[in-house]
Design an enzyme around this catalytic site. Structure first.
Site, PDB file in Angstrom:
ATOM      1  N   ASN A  10       4.467  18.333  16.581  1.00  0.00           N
ATOM      2  CA  ASN A  10       3.587  18.491  17.746  1.00  0.00           C
ATOM      3  C   ASN A  10       2.155  18.344  17.236  1.00  0.00           C
ATOM      4  O   ASN A  10       1.619  19.257  16.625  1.00  0.00           O
ATOM      5  CB  ASN A  10       3.795  19.876  18.378  1.00  0.00           C
ATOM      6  CG  ASN A  10       2.814  20.125  19.505  1.00  0.00           C
ATOM      7  OD1 ASN A  10       2.178  19.198  20.008  1.00  0.00           O
ATOM      8  ND2 ASN A  10       2.695  21.387  19.911  1.00  0.00           N
ATOM      9  N   LYS A  12      -0.429  18.256  18.954  1.00  0.00           N
ATOM     10  CA  LYS A  12      -1.381  18.908  19.870  1.00  0.00           C
ATOM     11  C   LYS A  12      -2.517  17.911  20.189  1.00  0.00           C
ATOM     12  O   LYS A  12      -2.278  16.710  20.249  1.00  0.00           O
ATOM     13  CB  LYS A  12      -1.904  20.210  19.272  1.00  0.00           C
ATOM     14  CG  LYS A  12      -0.774  21.111  18.765  1.00  0.00           C
ATOM     15  CD  LYS A  12      -1.200  22.504  18.488  1.00  0.00           C
ATOM     16  CE  LYS A  12      -0.092  23.242  17.786  1.00  0.00           C
ATOM     17  NZ  LYS A  12      -0.132  24.675  17.974  1.00  0.00           N
ATOM     18  N   HIS A  96       5.165  24.467  26.423  1.00  0.00           N
ATOM     19  CA  HIS A  96       4.586  24.998  25.186  1.00  0.00           C
ATOM     20  C   HIS A  96       3.713  26.208  25.535  1.00  0.00           C
ATOM     21  O   HIS A  96       3.078  26.232  26.597  1.00  0.00           O
ATOM     22  CB  HIS A  96       3.754  23.912  24.496  1.00  0.00           C
ATOM     23  CG  HIS A  96       3.352  24.298  23.111  1.00  0.00           C
ATOM     24  ND1 HIS A  96       2.307  25.149  22.867  1.00  0.00           N
ATOM     25  CD2 HIS A  96       3.876  23.972  21.902  1.00  0.00           C
ATOM     26  CE1 HIS A  96       2.197  25.333  21.556  1.00  0.00           C
ATOM     27  NE2 HIS A  96       3.145  24.626  20.948  1.00  0.00           N
ATOM     28  N   GLU A 168       9.737  29.834  20.128  1.00  0.00           N
ATOM     29  CA  GLU A 168       8.441  29.861  19.455  1.00  0.00           C
ATOM     30  C   GLU A 168       7.725  31.174  19.783  1.00  0.00           C
ATOM     31  O   GLU A 168       7.037  31.263  20.822  1.00  0.00           O
ATOM     32  CB  GLU A 168       7.571  28.698  19.925  1.00  0.00           C
ATOM     33  CG  GLU A 168       8.145  27.335  19.626  1.00  0.00           C
ATOM     34  CD  GLU A 168       7.044  26.299  19.433  1.00  0.00           C
ATOM     35  OE1 GLU A 168       7.051  25.637  18.408  1.00  0.00           O
ATOM     36  OE2 GLU A 168       6.158  26.192  20.311  1.00  0.00           O
ATOM     37  N   GLY A 174       0.483  28.794  14.871  1.00  0.00           N
ATOM     38  CA  GLY A 174      -0.844  28.476  14.342  1.00  0.00           C
ATOM     39  C   GLY A 174      -1.512  29.635  13.626  1.00  0.00           C
ATOM     40  O   GLY A 174      -2.689  29.577  13.305  1.00  0.00           O
ATOM     41  N   SER A 214       4.429  28.341  12.642  1.00  0.00           N
ATOM     42  CA  SER A 214       3.960  28.309  11.253  1.00  0.00           C
ATOM     43  C   SER A 214       5.035  27.856  10.259  1.00  0.00           C
ATOM     44  O   SER A 214       5.104  28.349   9.136  1.00  0.00           O
ATOM     45  CB  SER A 214       3.384  29.675  10.843  1.00  0.00           C
ATOM     46  OG  SER A 214       2.256  29.995  11.639  1.00  0.00           O
TER      47      SER A 214
HETATM   48  C1  PEP Z   1       3.623  24.383  17.789  1.00  0.00           C
HETATM   49  O1  PEP Z   1       2.592  23.799  18.075  1.00  0.00           O
HETATM   50  O2  PEP Z   1       4.596  24.303  18.530  1.00  0.00           O
HETATM   51  C2  PEP Z   1       3.662  25.180  16.552  1.00  0.00           C
HETATM   52  C3  PEP Z   1       4.776  25.798  16.245  1.00  0.00           C
HETATM   53  O3  PEP Z   1       2.502  25.203  15.799  1.00  0.00           O
HETATM   54  P1  PEP Z   1       2.377  25.698  14.260  1.00  0.00           P
HETATM   55  O4  PEP Z   1       3.503  25.053  13.501  1.00  0.00           O
HETATM   56  O5  PEP Z   1       1.034  25.236  13.836  1.00  0.00           O
HETATM   57  O6  PEP Z   1       2.521  27.194  14.275  1.00  0.00           O
END
Ligand code: PEP
Length: 260
Positions: A10, A12, A96, A168, A174, A214
């Site tokens: 992702n 973003k 998300h 998630e 993040g 993460s």
């Molecule tokens: C995400 O954007 O779905 C995500 C899990 O971000 P990160 O891996 O940076 O925590």
């Protein structure tokens, strides 16, 4: 039933078309070896056509990060399922936590998007997860089961392989704070039990459930080794090709180990 693992990036709101071209050109030859893993790259709308074009018939699937459930009309700023099909998007992230928290998407909106994506033949990666406050208050399952339940109500008779869930936990996105592999496995196990109770054994056995929050090359192997975790949705660590390729390798190794 064996579920094919998935490693999904992702990006973003990152990368110009030029940067996307460089990334995709570097990824394609490296991802070609990962024949046992579905590799999905969810990119900004502006890059989608180009990444999809470059990926062509390779094993890499170009995906979007959002769309709107209506097909056309007075919805300024939105992009529809036919438009995603037009650029040959094979997948789309739905619900998300950043869409839910920053842009006010409700469970109902997310469920309608998931349904429309399935109808259109675009694989939705439906994100669910709780905040830190909800977890600390013991409300993780109330939140997550509500989010999953609403999607299932909309889906009617869709097959389990037509969608993917991503657990998630919002506090892990993040932040560098990963859920322990046991916590991730526990939540994902509960989601699969709910799928089994409401949709039956075949459906539950065929839905892929990813972990996100993460994930990075240092912790991917441990997460991928948990039974029932079918892959990862990755933000930060997917932005560099090198680390995303390492994550794909971790998924590939997990497959190799289960085959031994
Ligand atoms: C995400 O954007 O779905 C995500 C899990 O971000 P990160 O891996 O940076 O925590």
């Amino acid at each position: 039933m064996t579920r094919r693992p998935m490693m999904a990036a992702n990006w973003k709101m990152n990368k110009t078309i030029r940067e996307a071209q460089e990334y995709t050109a570097a990824l394609l030859p490296r991802a070609a070896d990962s024949e046992d893993v579905d590799v999905v790259v969810c990119v900004p709308f502006t890059c989608l056509h180009e990444v999809g074009r470059m990926a062509g018939d390779s094993t890499v699937i170009a995906g979007a990060q959002n769309f709107y459930h209506e097909d056309s009309g007075a919805y300024t700023g939105e992009v529809s399922a036919p438009m995603l099909l037009d650029v040959e998007a094979g997948a789309v992230i739905v619900g998300h936590s950043e869409r839910r928290e920053v842009f006010g998407e409700t469970d109902d909106m997310v469920a309608r998007k998931a349904k429309r994506a399935v109808e259109a033949g675009i694989l939705p990666i439906v994100c669910v997860g709780e905040t830190k406050e909800e977890r600390d208050a013991g409300d993780m399952w109330e939140k997550v089961s509500g989010q999953v339940g609403q999607v299932l109500e909309e889906l009617e008779d869709a097959g389990g392989e037509s969608l993917v869930f991503a657990y998630e936990p919002i506090w892990a996105i993040g932040t560098g704070d990963t859920a322990t592999p046991e916590d991730a496995q526990d939540a994902i196990g509960k989601i699969r039990d709910l799928l089994r109770e409401t949709q039956g054994d075949d459906f539950a056995a065929s839905v892929r459930i990813l972990y996100g929050g993460s994930v990075k090359p240092e912790n991917a192997a441990e997460i991928m080794a948990q039974e029932g975790i079918d892959g990862a949705l990755v933000g930060g660590a997917s932005l560099e090709v090198e680390s995303f390729v390492e994550l794909i390798g971790a998924a590939q190794n997990a497959v190799a180990q289960t085959e031994q």
